[in-house]
Structures are given as C-alpha cells and as structure tokens.
Design a protein around this motif. Structure first.
Motif, PDB file in Angstrom:
ATOM      1  N   TRP A 143      -2.188   3.545   6.032  1.00 15.78           N
ATOM      2  CA  TRP A 143      -2.369   2.490   5.025  1.00 15.78           C
ATOM      3  C   TRP A 143      -3.705   1.778   5.217  1.00 15.78           C
ATOM      4  O   TRP A 143      -4.254   1.243   4.251  1.00 15.78           O
ATOM      5  CB  TRP A 143      -1.206   1.503   5.038  1.00 15.78           C
ATOM      6  CG  TRP A 143      -1.206   0.482   6.131  1.00 15.78           C
ATOM      7  CD1 TRP A 143      -0.579   0.558   7.329  1.00 15.78           C
ATOM      8  CD2 TRP A 143      -1.858  -0.799   6.103  1.00 15.78           C
ATOM      9  NE1 TRP A 143      -0.807  -0.585   8.058  1.00 15.78           N
ATOM     10  CE2 TRP A 143      -1.579  -1.439   7.322  1.00 15.78           C
ATOM     11  CE3 TRP A 143      -2.643  -1.464   5.152  1.00 15.78           C
ATOM     12  CZ2 TRP A 143      -2.070  -2.701   7.635  1.00 15.78           C
ATOM     13  CZ3 TRP A 143      -3.134  -2.732   5.467  1.00 15.78           C
ATOM     14  CH2 TRP A 143      -2.835  -3.337   6.691  1.00 15.78           C
TER      15      TRP A 143
ATOM     16  N   SER B 143      -5.862   3.882   3.252  1.00 15.05           N
ATOM     17  CA  SER B 143      -5.405   3.893   1.865  1.00 15.05           C
ATOM     18  C   SER B 143      -5.789   2.617   1.135  1.00 15.05           C
ATOM     19  O   SER B 143      -6.222   2.669  -0.027  1.00 15.05           O
ATOM     20  CB  SER B 143      -3.885   4.094   1.806  1.00 15.05           C
ATOM     21  OG  SER B 143      -3.439   4.098   0.465  1.00 15.05           O
ATOM     22  N   ILE B 144      -5.657   1.466   1.785  1.00 11.81           N
ATOM     23  CA  ILE B 144      -5.997   0.214   1.106  1.00 11.81           C
ATOM     24  C   ILE B 144      -7.483   0.190   0.774  1.00 11.81           C
ATOM     25  O   ILE B 144      -7.900  -0.341  -0.259  1.00 11.81           O
ATOM     26  CB  ILE B 144      -5.594  -1.008   1.964  1.00 11.81           C
ATOM     27  CG1 ILE B 144      -5.751  -2.304   1.162  1.00 11.81           C
ATOM     28  CG2 ILE B 144      -6.411  -1.092   3.231  1.00 11.81           C
ATOM     29  CD1 ILE B 144      -4.854  -2.427  -0.026  1.00 11.81           C
TER      30      ILE B 144
ATOM     31  N   THR C  69      -1.353   6.767  -1.659  1.00 17.45           N
ATOM     32  CA  THR C  69      -1.282   6.723  -0.201  1.00 17.45           C
ATOM     33  C   THR C  69      -0.839   8.071   0.362  1.00 17.45           C
ATOM     34  O   THR C  69      -1.379   8.548   1.370  1.00 17.45           O
ATOM     35  CB  THR C  69      -0.316   5.614   0.256  1.00 17.45           C
ATOM     36  OG1 THR C  69      -0.828   4.349  -0.178  1.00 17.45           O
ATOM     37  CG2 THR C  69      -0.180   5.594   1.777  1.00 17.45           C
TER      38      THR C  69
ATOM     39  N   THR D 289       0.823  -1.211   0.000  1.00 11.98           N
ATOM     40  CA  THR D 289       0.000   0.000   0.000  1.00 11.98           C
ATOM     41  C   THR D 289       0.853   1.256   0.000  1.00 11.98           C
ATOM     42  O   THR D 289       0.549   2.233  -0.698  1.00 11.98           O
ATOM     43  CB  THR D 289      -0.932   0.003   1.228  1.00 11.98           C
ATOM     44  OG1 THR D 289      -1.696  -1.201   1.233  1.00 11.98           O
ATOM     45  CG2 THR D 289      -1.875   1.190   1.187  1.00 11.98           C
TER      46      THR D 289
END
Length: 271
Positions: A133, A136-137, A102, A96
């Motif tokens: 993250w 973000s993922i 990100t 990620t």
C-alpha cells in the motif's frame, strides 16, 4: 491496457465491494499457500489480518464520532477551521487496499522482484505483501493528479506504473544494502534471512551519512542518550499515551463547551 483493467475490475470489484478485510483475507491466504503454508494456517493468518483491519476501522469510526460534536463546537467557539485530518497510516492503508489498482501494483512488483532475482540483481524476496500500500498510495495519487489535469486514464496508469517500478526497485536494492545492518542490530549473524523492504528504511542510507558526519565533527554527542523508551520509563505514567490522551480529551471538551467562546476568553483576560 484499458481492456486488461476492465477485466481486472470485473473480476475483483465484487470482492473489493465486500471490504478491505475480505480482500486481505483472500490475498494473504492465497499467497501463504503459494509459499507452502498449509491451508489451515494460511486461512488463520488471513482471518487474523482481516479482523485486525476491521478493528482498526471500527476504532477510527468510534473516535471520529465521539469527538465530532466537541470538535464542531470547538470550531464554532474559536473560529478556527481545520479542513485536513491526519488519519494516520491505518485508515489510509485500509482505503488504499480498497482500490483494485492496488492488486495491479502488487502483481507488477511481484513480477519485478522475481525478474530481479532471476537476473541476480537482488537477494531479497519481498514478502511484505500488506505494505504494498506504500507504493500503491503513491501510484493512486499520481493517477489522481494526472486525471485531474485531463490526462487519459491509460496514460495516468502508465505513469503511475513507471513510478511504482522505480521506487519499488530502489526499496528492494536498499533492502540488500541494509541486510548487514539488520544482522548487526538483531545479533543474528549473516545466516539470518531477515531484512526489510519497508519504505521507512529508505532513509537509512541518508541517516547513516549524517551519523558519520556527527561522529567526525561532533564526537561528544555520543555521551548523551536520547533513547525515547528510557525517557518514557523515567517519566512514567505522566508521559504515557493514556495520560496524553486524557489531557487531549479534556482540552477538546473544554474548548468545545458552550461557555468557551472568543468573547468569554477576552473577558477572562480583561479581568
């Protein structure tokens, strides 16, 4: 928006191409200095995090290559084909952080957090930069799904951004709500600045509701201690990750052996 993303890509892509370790070294060093940490300490923290990420990736690669031959034989011998690998959080976080989006999501959440503080909507300053993250993922998966359904990239980014902001605001608010609980668990009192915006803790309000229900209708459950740490201590070595890992290695090795086939298993049972 696309022009802005192109500029971001042109700036950060050369850095990202050097690997997630380098990215985190730079990001953490700069952010630490922004919060008043002197350069030597900020750089030290960034280097340690970069080393940790590199080490995690190396260990995963070693394990994958070490087990690959046995797992391939296992598939051939048993006919079981499993095409999904649970890599755990560490490789997922590394992957990620390899995406330029990100850093974009991180910037958005920093701005949102600052606005919430200025507007007195929160008392939490989220400095858990690495765990961006988690959000973000989520955004990257939304973008992947949107583009897979032929939506324009700009629209996919907008949808992902809205989702990130929604979940990010909720986790910051949840951090405020959980502050008294952390004070009580840590025994630090209300003067402690400690709380957490970790995504796992967003389940805490739900768990606390169930806790109240159990206290009301099943008070006898409090008599039993289900502490996993005490259980592992009582079992000792036989319940440790070392023993479990050894057993797992034996099982994969045996089932991947040339003599371990469906025909041989059938003959064993026939005997």
């Amino acid at each position: 928006m696309q022009g802005f993303l192109d500029i971001v890509n042109n700036i950060f892509t050369p850095i990202i191409d050097m690997g997630s370790g380098v990215v985190m070294l730079i990001v953490m060093t700069v952010l630490a200095m922004a919060f008043g940490v002197k350069f030597s300490k900020a750089l030290e923290g960034g280097i340690k995090l970069a080393i940790a990420l590199t080490g995690i990736g190396a260990i995963i690669n070693i394990l994958t290559s070490a087990f690959s031959a046995s797992l391939q034989s296992f598939v051939e011998n048993t006919g079981i084909s499993l095409n999904i690998i649970d890599v755990g959080w560490a490789p997922l976080a590394t992957i990620t952080w390899g995406s330029p989006y990100t850093l974009y999501f991180l910037l958005i959440m920093l701005l949102i957090n600052i606005v919430m503080i200025i507007m007195k909507k929160t008392n939490t300053l989220d400095v858990d930069i690495f765990n961006i993250w988690h959000l973000s993922i989520t955004g990257l998966l939304i973008m992947w799904y949107a583009e897979r359904n032929n939506l324009p990239t700009i629209l996919a980014v907008i949808i992902a951004t809205l989702a990130i902001v929604l979940v990010g605001v909720l986790k910051i608010i949840n951090s405020d709500l959980m502050k008294p609980t952390f004070d009580d668990l840590m025994g630090t009192g209300s003067h402690s600045p400690m709380t957490s915006t970790h995504m796992n803790y967003m389940l805490n309000p739900v768990i606390m509701i169930f806790d109240k229900i159990f206290d009301k209708f099943f008070p006898g459950l409090d008599k039993y201690d289900f502490d996993a740490a005490k259980l592992n201590k009582a079992i000792g070595f036989w319940g440790s990750k070392f023993f479990i890992g050894m057993i797992l290695g034996f099982v994969i090795g045996i089932m991947g052996a040339p003599s371990f086939t469906r025909e041989s298993i059938s003959s064993w049972f026939a005997l």
